[in-house]
Design a protein around this motif. Structure first.
Motif, PDB file in Angstrom:
ATOM      1  N   VAL A  24      -0.320   3.739   9.471  1.00  0.00           N
ATOM      2  CA  VAL A  24      -1.465   2.997  10.026  1.00  0.00           C
ATOM      3  C   VAL A  24      -2.529   2.846   8.950  1.00  0.00           C
ATOM      4  O   VAL A  24      -2.951   3.838   8.353  1.00  0.00           O
ATOM      5  CB  VAL A  24      -2.050   3.728  11.252  1.00  0.00           C
ATOM      6  N   PRO A  25      -2.985   1.617   8.664  1.00  0.00           N
ATOM      7  CA  PRO A  25      -4.020   1.415   7.640  1.00  0.00           C
ATOM      8  C   PRO A  25      -5.370   1.967   8.086  1.00  0.00           C
ATOM      9  O   PRO A  25      -5.668   2.031   9.278  1.00  0.00           O
ATOM     10  CB  PRO A  25      -4.087  -0.114   7.496  1.00  0.00           C
ATOM     11  N   GLU A  26      -6.181   2.330   7.123  1.00  0.00           N
ATOM     12  CA  GLU A  26      -7.545   2.747   7.408  1.00  0.00           C
ATOM     13  C   GLU A  26      -8.367   1.533   7.862  1.00  0.00           C
ATOM     14  O   GLU A  26      -7.992   0.381   7.617  1.00  0.00           O
ATOM     15  CB  GLU A  26      -8.165   3.389   6.162  1.00  0.00           C
ATOM     16  N   SER A  27      -9.471   1.789   8.527  1.00  0.00           N
ATOM     17  CA  SER A  27     -10.355   0.712   8.995  1.00  0.00           C
ATOM     18  C   SER A  27     -10.973  -0.028   7.811  1.00  0.00           C
ATOM     19  O   SER A  27     -11.731   0.570   7.036  1.00  0.00           O
ATOM     20  CB  SER A  27     -11.472   1.293   9.865  1.00  0.00           C
ATOM     21  N   PRO A  28     -10.685  -1.329   7.647  1.00  0.00           N
ATOM     22  CA  PRO A  28     -11.306  -2.081   6.553  1.00  0.00           C
ATOM     23  C   PRO A  28     -12.828  -2.119   6.668  1.00  0.00           C
ATOM     24  O   PRO A  28     -13.530  -2.108   5.645  1.00  0.00           O
ATOM     25  CB  PRO A  28     -10.706  -3.486   6.700  1.00  0.00           C
ATOM     26  N   ARG A  29     -13.345  -2.170   7.884  1.00  0.00           N
ATOM     27  CA  ARG A  29     -14.795  -2.186   8.084  1.00  0.00           C
ATOM     28  C   ARG A  29     -15.418  -0.904   7.539  1.00  0.00           C
ATOM     29  O   ARG A  29     -16.461  -0.941   6.890  1.00  0.00           O
ATOM     30  CB  ARG A  29     -15.135  -2.340   9.570  1.00  0.00           C
ATOM     31  N   TRP A  30     -14.784   0.241   7.834  1.00  0.00           N
ATOM     32  CA  TRP A  30     -15.326   1.513   7.344  1.00  0.00           C
ATOM     33  C   TRP A  30     -15.261   1.558   5.825  1.00  0.00           C
ATOM     34  O   TRP A  30     -16.222   1.978   5.169  1.00  0.00           O
ATOM     35  CB  TRP A  30     -14.542   2.685   7.945  1.00  0.00           C
ATOM     36  N   LEU A  31     -14.139   1.150   5.256  1.00  0.00           N
ATOM     37  CA  LEU A  31     -14.002   1.152   3.798  1.00  0.00           C
ATOM     38  C   LEU A  31     -15.058   0.267   3.144  1.00  0.00           C
ATOM     39  O   LEU A  31     -15.657   0.644   2.130  1.00  0.00           O
ATOM     40  CB  LEU A  31     -12.600   0.696   3.411  1.00  0.00           C
ATOM     41  N   ALA A  32     -15.304  -0.902   3.738  1.00  0.00           N
ATOM     42  CA  ALA A  32     -16.321  -1.805   3.192  1.00  0.00           C
ATOM     43  C   ALA A  32     -17.706  -1.183   3.291  1.00  0.00           C
ATOM     44  O   ALA A  32     -18.543  -1.343   2.391  1.00  0.00           O
ATOM     45  CB  ALA A  32     -16.285  -3.141   3.924  1.00  0.00           C
ATOM     46  N   SER A  33     -17.971  -0.460   4.393  1.00  0.00           N
ATOM     47  CA  SER A  33     -19.285   0.177   4.549  1.00  0.00           C
ATOM     48  C   SER A  33     -19.512   1.268   3.512  1.00  0.00           C
ATOM     49  O   SER A  33     -20.653   1.628   3.224  1.00  0.00           O
ATOM     50  CB  SER A  33     -19.418   0.770   5.957  1.00  0.00           C
ATOM     51  N   MET A  39       0.849  -1.193   0.000  1.00  0.00           N
ATOM     52  CA  MET A  39       0.000   0.000   0.000  1.00  0.00           C
ATOM     53  C   MET A  39       0.884   1.242   0.000  1.00  0.00           C
ATOM     54  O   MET A  39       1.770   1.360   0.825  1.00  0.00           O
ATOM     55  CB  MET A  39      -0.904  -0.020   1.249  1.00  0.00           C
ATOM     56  N   ARG A  40       0.607   2.200  -0.867  1.00  0.00           N
ATOM     57  CA  ARG A  40       1.570   3.262  -1.104  1.00  0.00           C
ATOM     58  C   ARG A  40       1.848   4.132   0.114  1.00  0.00           C
ATOM     59  O   ARG A  40       2.921   4.709   0.243  1.00  0.00           O
ATOM     60  CB  ARG A  40       1.092   4.138  -2.263  1.00  0.00           C
ATOM     61  N   THR A  41       0.866   4.255   1.043  1.00  0.00           N
ATOM     62  CA  THR A  41       1.085   5.119   2.196  1.00  0.00           C
ATOM     63  C   THR A  41       1.872   4.443   3.299  1.00  0.00           C
ATOM     64  O   THR A  41       2.254   5.089   4.260  1.00  0.00           O
ATOM     65  CB  THR A  41      -0.260   5.575   2.780  1.00  0.00           C
ATOM     66  N   PHE A  42       2.110   3.155   3.223  1.00  0.00           N
ATOM     67  CA  PHE A  42       2.817   2.454   4.284  1.00  0.00           C
ATOM     68  C   PHE A  42       4.292   2.289   3.967  1.00  0.00           C
ATOM     69  O   PHE A  42       5.104   2.030   4.843  1.00  0.00           O
ATOM     70  CB  PHE A  42       2.209   1.073   4.548  1.00  0.00           C
ATOM     71  N   GLY A  43       4.659   2.411   2.692  1.00  0.00           N
ATOM     72  CA  GLY A  43       6.074   2.330   2.332  1.00  0.00           C
ATOM     73  C   GLY A  43       6.647   0.930   2.445  1.00  0.00           C
ATOM     74  O   GLY A  43       7.853   0.760   2.533  1.00  0.00           O
ATOM     75  N   ASN A  44       5.795  -0.086   2.437  1.00  0.00           N
ATOM     76  CA  ASN A  44       6.324  -1.455   2.494  1.00  0.00           C
ATOM     77  C   ASN A  44       5.475  -2.360   1.610  1.00  0.00           C
ATOM     78  O   ASN A  44       4.379  -2.011   1.217  1.00  0.00           O
ATOM     79  CB  ASN A  44       6.356  -1.977   3.937  1.00  0.00           C
ATOM     80  N   THR A  45       6.010  -3.507   1.308  1.00  0.00           N
ATOM     81  CA  THR A  45       5.313  -4.446   0.432  1.00  0.00           C
ATOM     82  C   THR A  45       4.352  -5.283   1.244  1.00  0.00           C
ATOM     83  O   THR A  45       4.709  -5.794   2.288  1.00  0.00           O
ATOM     84  CB  THR A  45       6.322  -5.379  -0.270  1.00  0.00           C
ATOM     85  N   ILE A  46       3.136  -5.393   0.745  1.00  0.00           N
ATOM     86  CA  ILE A  46       2.115  -6.154   1.449  1.00  0.00           C
ATOM     87  C   ILE A  46       1.834  -7.434   0.665  1.00  0.00           C
ATOM     88  O   ILE A  46       1.443  -7.391  -0.495  1.00  0.00           O
ATOM     89  CB  ILE A  46       0.818  -5.323   1.585  1.00  0.00           C
ATOM     90  N   ALA A  66     -10.634  -1.662   0.999  1.00  0.00           N
ATOM     91  CA  ALA A  66     -10.767  -2.456   2.225  1.00  0.00           C
ATOM     92  C   ALA A  66      -9.864  -3.681   2.159  1.00  0.00           C
ATOM     93  O   ALA A  66      -9.194  -4.044   3.150  1.00  0.00           O
ATOM     94  CB  ALA A  66     -12.220  -2.873   2.423  1.00  0.00           C
ATOM     95  N   ASP A  67      -9.829  -4.326   0.988  1.00  0.00           N
ATOM     96  CA  ASP A  67      -8.960  -5.489   0.782  1.00  0.00           C
ATOM     97  C   ASP A  67      -7.499  -5.104   0.968  1.00  0.00           C
ATOM     98  O   ASP A  67      -6.719  -5.807   1.627  1.00  0.00           O
ATOM     99  CB  ASP A  67      -9.202  -6.036  -0.623  1.00  0.00           C
ATOM    100  N   HIS A  68      -7.107  -3.969   0.415  1.00  0.00           N
ATOM    101  CA  HIS A  68      -5.726  -3.498   0.492  1.00  0.00           C
ATOM    102  C   HIS A  68      -5.335  -3.187   1.941  1.00  0.00           C
ATOM    103  O   HIS A  68      -4.251  -3.562   2.401  1.00  0.00           O
ATOM    104  CB  HIS A  68      -5.566  -2.250  -0.383  1.00  0.00           C
ATOM    105  N   ALA A  69      -6.224  -2.509   2.658  1.00  0.00           N
ATOM    106  CA  ALA A  69      -5.945  -2.183   4.056  1.00  0.00           C
ATOM    107  C   ALA A  69      -5.868  -3.444   4.906  1.00  0.00           C
ATOM    108  O   ALA A  69      -5.000  -3.586   5.772  1.00  0.00           O
ATOM    109  CB  ALA A  69      -7.030  -1.255   4.599  1.00  0.00           C
ATOM    110  N   LEU A  70      -6.751  -4.396   4.641  1.00  0.00           N
ATOM    111  CA  LEU A  70      -6.774  -5.630   5.425  1.00  0.00           C
ATOM    112  C   LEU A  70      -5.526  -6.466   5.181  1.00  0.00           C
ATOM    113  O   LEU A  70      -5.015  -7.143   6.086  1.00  0.00           O
ATOM    114  CB  LEU A  70      -8.042  -6.422   5.085  1.00  0.00           C
TER     115      LEU A  70
END
Length: 467
Positions: A214-223, A1-8, A230-234
């Protein structure tokens, strides 16, 4: 994820289960064991909450010197204590609304920035009027950070062990209160009141760092139907799990659960479906506001003016009360998943009421007797207060969870505005016992309301609790 600076990296069926749905996101959250990314999020969000507690109670340790510096009257003292709560009342609505629209992490970062900037400015305030104005502005961030942070931590945690996980995070708030009292007791007499507000500016760093790591809340993104986000954050959470994740299960059931009820709007917090919960929550949070601001912030001043204790002793006694608050919070975190939310709140508040009543009965005894009773009252209140941060988000669906928590925080802030004035008025008349008896009534009423109107949430998936 581009805001975390690491490979997921995806793990164990993270996205191999077919189409992305709200049910699959929930199922993946519910299979997540505690992992390093959750711990990182808990630590960084916890840092914001720590300084929320630190900055909230700083006024208590600096108040005796501020009174001397500006020659404040009892009315001005009450207004000064309540001033931060005026901003917090606004922030309790503003930042949860921003969290529902722009995301939990952004909202927490913005509120942290406001807390930091205004705290530093308070340390340089030249007049009483400017200091009060800065406290009101700081209150915007202080009022908004806690409800959104509690919402976020609840949403990234599975049902099993959620109470313990959330409360181990929330303990940083009473630790922040303790640290503020302890540092204040040492710093203020030696270096002056200004230093406390400079230290309180640390949250400004979180404004720059939080959204990047810090990733965003996957639950909020899904809502919000942002399933790929949401998949990317999770995946950011899944990638840090040691070992393989178990296969997804009950996805269909979770999908049915997620779509069992229509998406709620803010007004539904006060609608027929949730009004009983909202009333119980209102009295729960009002109690926390009344005791925290109507008692805790006044304690050093009460010990100094009513019992003529030296400043150092008055501050030390307040530190002891904060220490019991931390002890009560730790005990609560260890038992809340076994005992349940309602029993912890009810027993804690009843014992808080008894402790305050005893303080009123023995108010003519030595300062140590009154301080002991007040310390136990704060310790028991802290048990109920910290449980409110896991209990309240569980009572509302994702679409209005942050707003529901914000409304709860608003009740706390409203109480925080009124309670200091009430205590100040009774103190002027020399009726400390009356103030203590009035304070004791509040947690007793809250215990009754939670018992009669609240629902038990222990061990249940958040979506199961929707009505």
């Amino acid at each position: 994820m581009r805001t975390f600076g690491n490979t997921i990296a995806a793990q164990g069926g993270a996205s191999a289960s077919g189409a992305l749905t709200a049910g699959s996101i929930i199922a993946r959250i519910e299979r997540l064991p505690t992992n390093p990314m959750q711990v990182r999020a808990r630590f960084l969000i916890g840092a914001a909450t720590f300084f929320d507690g630190f900055d909230v109670i700083t006024i208590a340790t600096t108040l005796p010197l501020l009174i001397q510096k500006w020659g404040l009257t009892p009315g001005q003292i009450g207004f000064l204590i309540a001033s931060g709560s005026i901003g917090q009342l606004i922030g309790a609505f503003l930042f949860p609304a921003l969290a529902e629209r722009f995301g939990r992490v952004r909202s927490i970062a913005w509120s942290s920035g406001i807390i930091g900037v205004t705290s530093i400015a308070c340390g340089f305030a030249p007049t009483f009027a400017i200091f009060v104005a800065l406290r009101i502005a700081q209150g915007l961030g202080l009022g908004g950070e806690l409800p959104v942070a509690a919402t976020y931590i609840n949403e990234i945690t599975r049902a099993h062990g959620r109470g313990r996980f959330v409360l181990l995070y929330e303990i940083v708030f009473p630790i922040g209160l303790l640290a503020s009292n302890a540092l204040g007791a040492w710093i203020v007499p030696r270096f002056g009141w200004e230093v406390m507000y400079i230290i309180g500016g640390v949250p400004l760093l979180l404004f720059f760092a939080l959204r990047k790591i810090v990733p965003e809340s996957p639950r909020w993104l899904a809502s919000k139907d942002r399933m790929h986000d949401a998949d990317h954050a999770l995946k950011a959470f899944e990638a840090t799990v040691k070992g393989s994740l178990p296969p997804l299960s009950a996805t269909i059931e979770f999908d049915a659960m997620a779509h069992r009820h229509p998406k709620r709007r803010a007004r539904d917090v006060f609608g027929a479906a949730y009004i009983k919960r909202t009333i119980a929550v209102a009295l729960l949070w009002m109690t926390c506001g009344v005791i925290q601001y109507g008692l805790s912030t006044w304690l050093p001043t009460i010990y100094k003016t009513v019992y003529h204790s030296p400043l150092q002793l008055a501050l030390n006694l307040a530190v002891a009360a904060s220490l019991l608050g931390v002890v009560g919070s730790v005990i609560c975190a260890l038992i809340v998943d076994r005992v349940g939310r309602k029993p912890v709140i009810n027993v804690a508040f009843v014992l808080c009421a008894v402790s305050l009543a005893l303080a009123g009965v023995f108010h003519n005894e030595s300062v140590y007797v009154v301080a002991t009773c007040c310390a136990f009252a704060i310790g028991f209140m802290s048990c109920g207060f910290i449980t409110a941060y896991v209990y309240t988000p569980e009572l509302y669906p994702t679409s209005i969870r942050a707003f529901g928590c914000g409304v709860a925080g608003a009740w706390l802030k409203l109480a925080a505005i009124l309670a200091p004035a009430m205590v100040g008025k009774t103190l002027v008349g020399g009726h400390l016992d009356t103030a203590l008896y009035l304070l004791a009534i509040v947690p007793m009423l809250a215990a009754i309301a939670v018992h009669l109107l609240g629902v038990e949430t222990k061990g249940r998936v958040l979506e199961q609790l929707e009505v």
